[in-house]
Design an enzyme around this catalytic site. Structure first.
Site, PDB file in Angstrom:
ATOM      1  N   LYS A 216       0.861  -1.195   0.000  1.00 58.08           N
ATOM      2  CA  LYS A 216       0.000   0.000   0.000  1.00 58.08           C
ATOM      3  C   LYS A 216       0.894   1.240   0.000  1.00 58.08           C
ATOM      4  O   LYS A 216       1.485   1.589   1.012  1.00 58.08           O
ATOM      5  CB  LYS A 216      -0.917   0.034   1.226  1.00 58.08           C
ATOM      6  CG  LYS A 216      -2.013   1.085   1.049  1.00 58.08           C
ATOM      7  CD  LYS A 216      -2.560   1.658   2.325  1.00 58.08           C
ATOM      8  CE  LYS A 216      -1.820   2.876   2.804  1.00 58.08           C
ATOM      9  NZ  LYS A 216      -1.824   4.064   1.932  1.00 58.08           N
TER      10      LYS A 216
ATOM     11  N   GLY B 140       7.431   5.219   8.077  1.00 53.69           N
ATOM     12  CA  GLY B 140       6.496   6.314   8.324  1.00 53.69           C
ATOM     13  C   GLY B 140       6.868   7.049   9.602  1.00 53.69           C
ATOM     14  O   GLY B 140       8.001   6.951  10.073  1.00 53.69           O
ATOM     15  N   SER B 141       5.899   7.751  10.150  1.00 52.68           N
ATOM     16  CA  SER B 141       6.177   8.535  11.358  1.00 52.68           C
ATOM     17  C   SER B 141       6.259   7.622  12.578  1.00 52.68           C
ATOM     18  O   SER B 141       5.728   6.509  12.586  1.00 52.68           O
ATOM     19  CB  SER B 141       5.073   9.565  11.577  1.00 52.68           C
ATOM     20  OG  SER B 141       3.875   8.901  11.930  1.00 52.68           O
TER      21      SER B 141
ATOM     22  N   VAL C 238       2.698   6.723  13.814  1.00 52.19           N
ATOM     23  CA  VAL C 238       2.052   5.620  13.089  1.00 52.19           C
ATOM     24  C   VAL C 238       2.747   4.300  13.429  1.00 52.19           C
ATOM     25  O   VAL C 238       2.102   3.255  13.595  1.00 52.19           O
ATOM     26  CB  VAL C 238       2.049   5.885  11.561  1.00 52.19           C
ATOM     27  CG1 VAL C 238       1.552   4.673  10.794  1.00 52.19           C
ATOM     28  CG2 VAL C 238       1.193   7.099  11.227  1.00 52.19           C
ATOM     29  N   GLY C 239       4.067   4.351  13.565  1.00 52.48           N
ATOM     30  CA  GLY C 239       4.834   3.146  13.903  1.00 52.48           C
ATOM     31  C   GLY C 239       4.403   2.530  15.226  1.00 52.48           C
ATOM     32  O   GLY C 239       4.241   1.315  15.333  1.00 52.48           O
TER      33      GLY C 239
ATOM     34  N   GLU D  31      10.546   1.574  10.257  1.00 49.71           N
ATOM     35  CA  GLU D  31      11.581   2.580  10.003  1.00 49.71           C
ATOM     36  C   GLU D  31      10.884   3.918  10.158  1.00 49.71           C
ATOM     37  O   GLU D  31      10.001   4.254   9.366  1.00 49.71           O
ATOM     38  CB  GLU D  31      12.148   2.361   8.598  1.00 49.71           C
ATOM     39  CG  GLU D  31      13.571   2.840   8.461  1.00 49.71           C
ATOM     40  CD  GLU D  31      13.653   4.241   7.940  1.00 49.71           C
ATOM     41  OE1 GLU D  31      13.857   5.144   8.779  1.00 49.71           O
ATOM     42  OE2 GLU D  31      13.488   4.446   6.737  1.00 49.71           O
TER      43      GLU D  31
ATOM     44  N   CYS E 265      13.739  10.990   6.154  1.00 52.43           N
ATOM     45  CA  CYS E 265      13.855  10.640   7.568  1.00 52.43           C
ATOM     46  C   CYS E 265      15.291  10.790   8.022  1.00 52.43           C
ATOM     47  O   CYS E 265      15.567  10.889   9.204  1.00 52.43           O
ATOM     48  CB  CYS E 265      13.318   9.245   7.831  1.00 52.43           C
ATOM     49  SG  CYS E 265      14.084   8.022   6.818  1.00 52.43           S
TER      50      CYS E 265
ATOM     51  N   GLU F 172      10.626  16.276  15.048  1.00 49.42           N
ATOM     52  CA  GLU F 172      10.888  16.160  13.610  1.00 49.42           C
ATOM     53  C   GLU F 172      10.024  17.174  12.847  1.00 49.42           C
ATOM     54  O   GLU F 172       8.803  17.193  13.014  1.00 49.42           O
ATOM     55  CB  GLU F 172      10.565  14.730  13.145  1.00 49.42           C
ATOM     56  CG  GLU F 172      10.947  14.485  11.704  1.00 49.42           C
ATOM     57  CD  GLU F 172      10.773  13.020  11.299  1.00 49.42           C
ATOM     58  OE1 GLU F 172       9.730  12.431  11.629  1.00 49.42           O
ATOM     59  OE2 GLU F 172      11.689  12.484  10.641  1.00 49.42           O
TER      60      GLU F 172
HETATM   61  C1  UN1 Z   1      14.367   8.102   4.005  1.00 48.46           C
HETATM   62  O1  UN1 Z   1      14.578   9.311   4.192  1.00 48.46           O
HETATM   63  O2  UN1 Z   1      13.257   7.611   4.255  1.00 48.46           O
HETATM   64  O3  UN1 Z   1      20.371   7.752   3.356  1.00 48.46           O
HETATM   65  C2  UN1 Z   1      15.379   7.220   3.400  1.00 48.46           C
HETATM   66  C3  UN1 Z   1      19.543   8.352   2.703  1.00 48.46           C
HETATM   67  C4  UN1 Z   1      18.740   7.627   1.648  1.00 48.46           C
HETATM   68  C5  UN1 Z   1      17.525   6.997   2.235  1.00 48.46           C
HETATM   69  C6  UN1 Z   1      16.631   7.919   2.965  1.00 48.46           C
HETATM   70  N1  UN1 Z   1      19.567   6.609   1.040  1.00 48.46           N
HETATM   71  O4  UN1 Z   1      19.338   9.516   2.885  1.00 48.46           O
END
Ligand code: UN1
Length: 499
Positions: free
Chosen positions: A181, A234-235, A238-239, A256, A290, A391
């Site tokens: 999804k 995701g956030s 949510v995780g 993640e 992230c 964040e």
């Molecule tokens: C993400 O921001 O969800 O190291 C992944 C990095 C990328 C992956 C980012 N290879 O910034």
């Protein structure tokens, strides 16, 4: 099967190898964040009935898929890599239109998918497990991998093909069926990926893609006991929710999540190198990674020099439509995000931090129909301020001054997150101390917080995840059960000897 193109406008779910409308007969739109009046397409607003159809298709397909030798499963991924390579430019352009980031970055996003496909394809020929000595005579020990069954994958909008690929490819190689999804802001590239996998020979039902709202459809996916594992990026909010749902049934989930990534700049650092790295990691992808740099922890003796140079570099960044070759920073993914980022500017001002660059939505002329925000820098931020702890997920940097290396490490480790941390220093002694003392899953020396490579594990500590790592040597194992197997072949004599 019909091919999907952006001009077709209505995109269907991919279930059991077929393009299908949702049972709801409803669609939602995905728009171009640089010009929100431009609709990229209409996507299926899927319901529990569509999810059910996807699960049934996956259940039917999975045993036959798992029976195909792993090298052959890998071949399909290799063919997918070649198709992705052929279509790289077209896919990157579609992605910029749908998600906003500049073409250089969307090409990089597709390249991650290509690299993962090649890497995981090769994994099909690697050892399935280990052979180990037994402590007893006439006995043989080994481990073998076993697929989990059906994997539910929920992906975010910031890496529209890279993240679907880096979760889906190893899950498939391990012999699982997948229900994917994608985020509602960027469903197109995930559907495109499914189309290419199918073209490369993936049997019907092994991968199913359903689009729809994260809240209801994501929840239905996470709660369904027929799905053996959930993999989510995701956030953190949510995780936690997904972990609670999976935890009740003891189902595996790989999370993640967020970050509040810091770069430490010590007084012996090469400031030009630091500014270039930090500017790229903070404002690249408009700060929507992230792994984005959102704090710079700088030693006071170089605070002013560093801040001036960072502001000078960031103030010249050309903000605009990511399709324009001159653009260096694209829009945020939607107008809601502009509001959310701007709220943090207000918070920073109220908390008494000093705004030294930006802090405004861009709304005039070429920006009037888009989701644009200026690169924003606050300095004199203290570690307890919200803009140093939460964040933001936008082009937003908080500079936190400190006295010593020890203070810098203390502040860097002082948030609930632990995804990615960088340090700029010329000292080898402090480099190795930092490698030991930094509490994050990714550590960069003389580089900022982005740009990890796919053959190394990816993931975070503390609230940035739940301890899983994606990619790297363990990528396939993450989606497998491990069985320990003990084979005894005693002769009458050796058996007697042991008694
Ligand atoms: C993400 O921001 O969800 O190291 C992944 C990095 C990328 C992956 C980012 N290879 O910034």
């Amino acid at each position: 099967m019909s091919s999907i193109t952006p001009t077709q406008q209505v995109f269907q779910n991919f279930i059991g190898g077929q393009w299908r409308n949702s049972e709801s007969s409803e669609t939602f739109t995905s728009t171009n964040p640089a010009r929100t009046s431009e609709i990229i397409g209409y996507f299926q607003k899927s319901t529990r009935a569509d999810l059910n159809a996807a699960i049934e298709a996956a259940r039917k397909a999975q045993p036959q898929w798992a029976a195909i030798p792993a090298p052959e499963r890998g071949e399909i991924l290799l063919r997918t890599a070649l198709l992705l390579e052929q279509q790289k430019e077209e896919l990157a352009t579609l992605m910029t239109r749908e998600m906003g980031k500049v073409l250089k970055e969307t090409r990089g996003d597709v390249q991650i998918a290509i690299d993962v496909a090649k890497f995981i394809a090769g994994e099909g020929r690697r050892a399935e497990g280990e052979t180990l000595p037994s402590a007893f005579a006439d006995k043989f020990c080994m481990t073998v991998r076993h697929p989990l069954g059906i994997i539910g994958i929920i992906t975010p909008w910031n890496f529209p093909i890279a993240i679907p690929a880096w979760k889906t490819f190893p899950a498939l190689l391990a012999g699982n069926a997948v229900i994917l999804k994608p985020a509602s802001d960027t469903p197109l590239l995930a559907l495109k990926m499914a189309e290419l996998l199918h073209e490369a020979g993936l049997p019907a039902g092994v991968l199913n893609v359903i689009t729809g709202p994260g809240g209801t459809l994501g929840d239905a996916l996470a709660s369904d006991k027929r799905i053996n594992m959930i993999s989510l990026t995701g956030s953190t909010e949510v995780g936690r929710h997904v972990a609670e749902i999976c935890g009740r049934d003891l189902r595996r989930c790989s999370l993640e999540l967020g970050g509040k990534n810091a770069v430490i700049v010590l007084e012996d650092a090469d400031l030009d190198l630091a500014v270039a790295g930090i500017s790229g990691a903070a404002f690249g992808t408009t700060g929507q990674r992230c792994t984005a740099t959102s704090r710079v922890i700088v030693q006071k003796s170089v605070q002013q020099a560093f801040t001036e140079r960072l502001v000078a570099a960031a103030s010249t960044l050309r903000v605009g439509d990511g399709l324009d070759a001159a653009t260096e920073m694209g829009p945020l993914v939607n107008k809601g995000r502009v509001k959310a980022v701007h709220e943090y500017t207000e918070v920073g001002k109220q908390e008494g931090a000093k705004l030294v660059l930006g802090g405004t939505p861009l709304t005039a002329n070429e920006y009037s129909d888009g989701a644009f925000y200026t690169p924003t820098v606050f300095t004199d931020v203290t570690p307890t301020m919200r803009i140093a702890r939460e964040e933001v997920f936008g082009p937003f940097v908080s500079i936190v001054p400190v006295d010593t290396y020890e203070d810098a490490i203390h502040v860097a480790n002082g948030t609930e997150y632990g995804l990615s941390t960088g340090i700029f220093t010329e000292s080898s002694r402090l480099t190795f101390r930092a490698i030991r003392e930094i509490e994050s899953g990714l550590v960069y020396i003389n580089a900022a917080t982005t740009g990890s490579e796919i053959h190394l594990p990816f993931g975070g500590m503390k609230a940035s995840g739940n301890g899983h790592r994606e990619l790297g040597a363990g990528a396939v194992e993450e989606f497998s059960e491990i069985k320990s197997v003990f084979v005894s072949y005693p002769t009458a004599k050796s058996k007697a000897g042991r008694l």
